[in-house]
Design a protein around this motif. Structure first.
Motif, short mmCIF file in Angstrom:
data_model
loop_
_atom_site.label_atom_id
_atom_site.label_comp_id
_atom_site.label_asym_id
_atom_site.label_seq_id
_atom_site.Cartn_x
_atom_site.Cartn_y
_atom_site.Cartn_z
N ASN A 37 7.33 2.26 -9.91
CA ASN A 37 7.15 1.13 -8.99
C ASN A 37 8.43 0.28 -8.94
O ASN A 37 8.90 -0.08 -7.86
CB ASN A 37 5.95 0.28 -9.44
N ASN A 96 2.46 1.68 -3.46
CA ASN A 96 1.44 2.07 -4.44
C ASN A 96 1.01 3.52 -4.27
O ASN A 96 0.80 4.24 -5.26
CB ASN A 96 0.24 1.13 -4.37
N LYS A 97 0.91 3.97 -3.03
CA LYS A 97 0.54 5.37 -2.79
C LYS A 97 1.66 6.31 -3.23
O LYS A 97 1.40 7.38 -3.80
CB LYS A 97 0.19 5.58 -1.31
N SER A 111 1.53 6.62 -6.99
CA SER A 111 0.45 7.53 -7.39
C SER A 111 0.82 8.98 -7.14
O SER A 111 0.55 9.85 -7.98
CB SER A 111 -0.84 7.21 -6.62
N ASN A 112 1.43 9.25 -6.00
CA ASN A 112 1.79 10.63 -5.69
C ASN A 112 2.93 11.15 -6.56
O ASN A 112 2.96 12.32 -6.91
CB ASN A 112 2.16 10.76 -4.21
N SER A 168 0.83 -1.20 0.00
CA SER A 168 0.00 0.00 0.00
C SER A 168 0.87 1.26 0.00
O SER A 168 0.59 2.22 -0.73
CB SER A 168 -0.92 0.00 1.22
N GLY A 169 1.93 1.25 0.80
CA GLY A 169 2.82 2.40 0.87
C GLY A 169 3.49 2.68 -0.47
O GLY A 169 3.53 3.83 -0.94
#
Length: 185
Positions: A76, A22-23, A26-27, A19-20
């Motif tokens: 990523n 992936n966030k 996105s940012n 989750s970290g």
């Protein structure tokens, strides 16, 4: 290699780590790089924008991602593995692409850390070739991902030399003289 393997394991097995990352992706990427022509002629600007819009879905040699998806994939790979490589792949006009160029995103493992030696007068350190005055001259890549089970039948010494001006090496050089990336996890 140990840090990279541990980082990738955390991404696969720990939902908080995944989750970290992936966030962060996105940012960092947001809506992606959207080039705009600065040419003075408006008709030329429109033509270039049309070419780019038509090319973006064709940018991936594997045909899986658009240019925007590739940006997410590259970031990523950089966050998980500490670095990513983006290889420019010129194509023939007969290939039928809008623009005869594709971008291949490669993980850190594609450039072998153990590949050291000489290529003529140039020195190779951790898969990166340097000329006599210390400039990056080329990158050495496996022809297939070393983690691919089908690859095991290929001779591990089969590497491809790619000129440095055809490669973007995405990593964060935080130390003077650092030549390879460190995972962010």
């Amino acid at each position: 290699e140990n840090l990279r393997n541990r980082s990738r394991s955390q991404y696969r097995n720990d939902p908080y780590a995944k989750s970290g990352i992936n966030k962060l992706v996105s940012n960092i990427v947001g809506t992606g790089i959207k080039p705009r022509s600065t040419a003075e002629e408006k008709a030329f600007q429109r033509t270039v924008q049309q070419w780019f819009k038509a090319w973006a879905p064709e940018s991936d040699p594997e045909g899986l991602l658009s240019f925007y998806g590739q940006q997410m994939q590259a970031v990523n790979a950089w966050l998980q593995g500490g670095e990513a490589f983006i290889r420019q792949r010129p194509r023939r006009l007969s290939d039928g692409l809008t623009v005869p160029l594709q971008l291949q995103i490669m993980e850190a493992e594609m450039c072998p850390l153990h590949w050291n030696g000489y290529w003529g007068a140039n020195v190779i350190r951790h898969g990166i070739e340097y000329d006599v005055i210390g400039r990056r001259a080329a990158y050495w890549f496996y022809k297939a991902h070393p983690g691919d089970a089908a690859w095991m039948s290929v001779d591990s010494q089969q590497l491809t030399r790619v000129p440095a001006d055809e490669v973007i090496h995405l990593f964060d050089p935080v130390r003077p003289g650092q030549i390879r990336g460190v995972p962010h996890m």
